[in-house]
Structure formats: C-alpha cells, structure tokens
Design a protein around this motif. Structure first.
Motif, PDB file in Angstrom:
ATOM      1  N   MET A 120      55.347 -65.284 -25.730  1.00 50.55           N
ATOM      2  CA  MET A 120      55.647 -64.518 -26.837  1.00 50.55           C
ATOM      3  C   MET A 120      56.292 -63.180 -26.556  1.00 50.55           C
ATOM      4  SD  MET A 120      53.435 -62.537 -29.839  1.00 50.55           S
ATOM      5  CE  MET A 120      52.849 -61.747 -28.694  1.00 50.55           C
ATOM      6  N   PHE A 121      56.069 -62.440 -25.378  1.00 50.67           N
ATOM      7  CA  PHE A 121      56.405 -61.181 -24.876  1.00 50.67           C
ATOM      8  C   PHE A 121      57.736 -61.588 -24.215  1.00 50.67           C
ATOM      9  CE2 PHE A 121      52.127 -59.323 -25.060  1.00 50.67           C
ATOM     10  CZ  PHE A 121      52.561 -58.428 -26.048  1.00 50.67           C
ATOM     11  N   LEU A 122      57.945 -62.600 -23.349  1.00 54.74           N
ATOM     12  CA  LEU A 122      58.964 -63.042 -22.816  1.00 54.74           C
ATOM     13  C   LEU A 122      60.067 -63.249 -23.832  1.00 54.74           C
ATOM     14  CD1 LEU A 122      60.321 -63.490 -19.878  1.00 54.74           C
ATOM     15  CD2 LEU A 122      59.626 -65.921 -20.373  1.00 54.74           C
ATOM     16  N   THR A 123      59.651 -63.913 -24.744  1.00 54.57           N
ATOM     17  CA  THR A 123      60.821 -64.299 -25.772  1.00 54.57           C
ATOM     18  C   THR A 123      61.396 -63.196 -26.705  1.00 54.57           C
ATOM     19  OG1 THR A 123      59.714 -66.484 -26.180  1.00 54.57           O
ATOM     20  CG2 THR A 123      61.199 -65.774 -27.807  1.00 54.57           C
ATOM     21  N   LEU A 124      60.451 -62.139 -27.018  1.00 54.18           N
ATOM     22  CA  LEU A 124      60.822 -60.930 -27.646  1.00 54.18           C
ATOM     23  C   LEU A 124      61.592 -59.961 -26.674  1.00 54.18           C
ATOM     24  CD1 LEU A 124      57.562 -59.980 -29.568  1.00 54.18           C
ATOM     25  CD2 LEU A 124      59.723 -60.708 -30.348  1.00 54.18           C
ATOM     26  N   PHE A 125      61.349 -60.110 -25.538  1.00 51.34           N
ATOM     27  CA  PHE A 125      62.146 -58.958 -24.358  1.00 51.34           C
ATOM     28  C   PHE A 125      63.557 -59.773 -24.439  1.00 51.34           C
ATOM     29  CE2 PHE A 125      63.570 -58.407 -20.314  1.00 51.34           C
ATOM     30  CZ  PHE A 125      63.678 -56.950 -20.149  1.00 51.34           C
ATOM     31  N   ILE A 126      63.595 -61.020 -24.364  1.00 52.53           N
ATOM     32  CA  ILE A 126      65.017 -61.667 -24.135  1.00 52.53           C
ATOM     33  C   ILE A 126      65.700 -61.477 -25.466  1.00 52.53           C
ATOM     34  CG2 ILE A 126      66.120 -63.922 -24.132  1.00 52.53           C
ATOM     35  CD1 ILE A 126      63.931 -64.721 -22.182  1.00 52.53           C
ATOM     36  N   LEU A 127      65.124 -61.781 -26.604  1.00 52.12           N
ATOM     37  CA  LEU A 127      65.734 -61.332 -27.834  1.00 52.12           C
ATOM     38  C   LEU A 127      66.321 -59.887 -27.898  1.00 52.12           C
ATOM     39  CD1 LEU A 127      63.633 -63.535 -30.617  1.00 52.12           C
ATOM     40  CD2 LEU A 127      66.024 -63.895 -29.627  1.00 52.12           C
ATOM     41  N   PHE A 128      65.355 -59.197 -27.821  1.00 51.61           N
ATOM     42  CA  PHE A 128      65.757 -57.696 -27.880  1.00 51.61           C
ATOM     43  C   PHE A 128      67.016 -57.320 -26.900  1.00 51.61           C
ATOM     44  CE2 PHE A 128      61.658 -56.752 -29.846  1.00 51.61           C
ATOM     45  CZ  PHE A 128      62.226 -56.002 -31.108  1.00 51.61           C
ATOM     46  N   GLN A 129      66.910 -57.909 -25.573  1.00 52.28           N
ATOM     47  CA  GLN A 129      68.052 -57.529 -24.546  1.00 52.28           C
ATOM     48  C   GLN A 129      69.465 -57.979 -25.064  1.00 52.28           C
ATOM     49  OE1 GLN A 129      67.899 -55.994 -21.828  1.00 52.28           O
ATOM     50  NE2 GLN A 129      65.831 -55.051 -22.517  1.00 52.28           N
ATOM     51  N   LEU A 130      69.066 -59.534 -25.907  1.00 53.80           N
ATOM     52  CA  LEU A 130      70.585 -60.101 -26.387  1.00 53.80           C
ATOM     53  C   LEU A 130      70.953 -59.096 -27.823  1.00 53.80           C
ATOM     54  CD1 LEU A 130      69.667 -63.803 -26.191  1.00 53.80           C
ATOM     55  CD2 LEU A 130      71.342 -62.595 -24.861  1.00 53.80           C
ATOM     56  N   LYS A 131      70.026 -58.672 -28.329  1.00 54.30           N
ATOM     57  CA  LYS A 131      70.492 -57.965 -29.403  1.00 54.30           C
ATOM     58  C   LYS A 131      71.305 -56.759 -29.119  1.00 54.30           C
ATOM     59  CE  LYS A 131      68.861 -56.709 -34.036  1.00 54.30           C
ATOM     60  NZ  LYS A 131      69.505 -57.370 -35.046  1.00 54.30           N
ATOM     61  N   ILE A 132      70.506 -55.939 -27.944  1.00 51.49           N
ATOM     62  CA  ILE A 132      71.229 -54.634 -27.671  1.00 51.49           C
ATOM     63  C   ILE A 132      72.522 -54.796 -26.790  1.00 51.49           C
ATOM     64  CG2 ILE A 132      70.456 -52.756 -25.932  1.00 51.49           C
ATOM     65  CD1 ILE A 132      67.854 -52.756 -26.856  1.00 51.49           C
ATOM     66  N   SER A 133      72.791 -56.093 -26.185  1.00 48.20           N
ATOM     67  CA  SER A 133      73.877 -56.321 -25.434  1.00 48.20           C
ATOM     68  C   SER A 133      75.060 -56.431 -26.416  1.00 48.20           C
ATOM     69  CB  SER A 133      73.596 -57.276 -24.360  1.00 48.20           C
ATOM     70  OG  SER A 133      73.437 -58.505 -25.239  1.00 48.20           O
ATOM     71  N   LYS A 134      75.007 -56.717 -27.239  1.00 47.55           N
ATOM     72  CA  LYS A 134      76.075 -56.902 -28.354  1.00 47.55           C
ATOM     73  C   LYS A 134      76.749 -55.572 -28.701  1.00 47.55           C
ATOM     74  CE  LYS A 134      74.534 -61.367 -30.352  1.00 47.55           C
ATOM     75  NZ  LYS A 134      74.032 -62.020 -31.378  1.00 47.55           N
ATOM     76  N   TYR A 135      76.086 -54.329 -28.729  1.00 42.62           N
ATOM     77  CA  TYR A 135      76.712 -53.148 -29.173  1.00 42.62           C
ATOM     78  C   TYR A 135      77.640 -52.658 -28.055  1.00 42.62           C
ATOM     79  CZ  TYR A 135      72.921 -52.804 -32.544  1.00 42.62           C
ATOM     80  OH  TYR A 135      71.996 -52.942 -33.605  1.00 42.62           O
ATOM     81  N   ASN A 136      78.643 -52.120 -28.795  1.00 41.77           N
ATOM     82  CA  ASN A 136      79.505 -51.635 -27.671  1.00 41.77           C
ATOM     83  C   ASN A 136      79.513 -50.028 -27.700  1.00 41.77           C
ATOM     84  OD1 ASN A 136      81.024 -53.906 -27.291  1.00 41.77           O
ATOM     85  ND2 ASN A 136      82.198 -53.621 -29.008  1.00 41.77           N
ATOM     86  N   TYR A 137      79.392 -49.537 -26.778  1.00 40.58           N
ATOM     87  CA  TYR A 137      78.948 -47.753 -26.570  1.00 40.58           C
ATOM     88  C   TYR A 137      80.216 -47.331 -26.284  1.00 40.58           C
ATOM     89  CZ  TYR A 137      74.168 -49.159 -26.762  1.00 40.58           C
ATOM     90  OH  TYR A 137      72.937 -49.723 -27.346  1.00 40.58           O
ATOM     91  N   PRO A 138      80.569 -45.991 -26.780  1.00 35.30           N
ATOM     92  CA  PRO A 138      81.775 -45.262 -26.074  1.00 35.30           C
ATOM     93  C   PRO A 138      81.764 -45.143 -24.619  1.00 35.30           C
ATOM     94  CG  PRO A 138      80.686 -44.030 -27.576  1.00 35.30           C
ATOM     95  CD  PRO A 138      79.756 -45.422 -27.500  1.00 35.30           C
ATOM     96  N   CYS A 139      82.799 -45.125 -23.869  1.00 36.35           N
ATOM     97  CA  CYS A 139      82.843 -44.607 -22.525  1.00 36.35           C
ATOM     98  C   CYS A 139      82.955 -43.130 -22.440  1.00 36.35           C
ATOM     99  CB  CYS A 139      84.070 -45.239 -21.807  1.00 36.35           C
ATOM    100  SG  CYS A 139      83.767 -47.070 -21.857  1.00 36.35           S
TER     101      CYS A 139
END
Length: 66
Positions: free
Chosen positions: A16-35
């Motif tokens: 469960m912790f591994l799945t939650l970690f992967i889901l949060f990482q995928l969700k965060i990686s979709k954001y575009n941060y300004p350079c």
C-alpha cells in the motif's frame, strides 16, 4: 474463537505504501514548473479598496449616548 491471521499484514501495508508513493510521484511529475523564477516585492502590488476612497465613520452601539 478463531484467531486473526496477521501473516499477510506486512505485505499488504508495504504494498500500500509503495503504491501510494508511486501514485503521488506520477501525480507530481505531471506539473510544469517555471524555469525562471523572479522574486517580486510586495510594494509592486497596490490594491485599491472601496473603503480607501472615502472616509467613513464607525459608530458602535455601546458608544452612543443613552
């Protein structure tokens, strides 16, 4: 009374912790941060509010003469 089988709890909790970690990482990686991040000062922002345009008198009910 049958006893509760807890042998699979460790595997379930870690998965469960591994799945939650992967889901949060995928969700965060979709954001575009300004350079280019520029620091803006607060003095640049001047807001005009309606109560700054005119003088208003505030009368409290307890301050009125009886």
């Amino acid at each position: 009374m049958p006893q509760l089988d807890t042998s699979t709890w460790f595997i379930m909790i870690t998965s469960m912790f591994l799945t939650l970690f992967i889901l949060f990482q995928l969700k965060i990686s979709k954001y575009n941060y300004p350079c280019n991040v520029e620091i803006t000062t607060k003095s640049n922002y001047k807001t005009s509010t309606p109560w700054m345009k005119k003088w208003t008198k505030i009368c409290l009910p307890l301050s009125l003469p009886q």
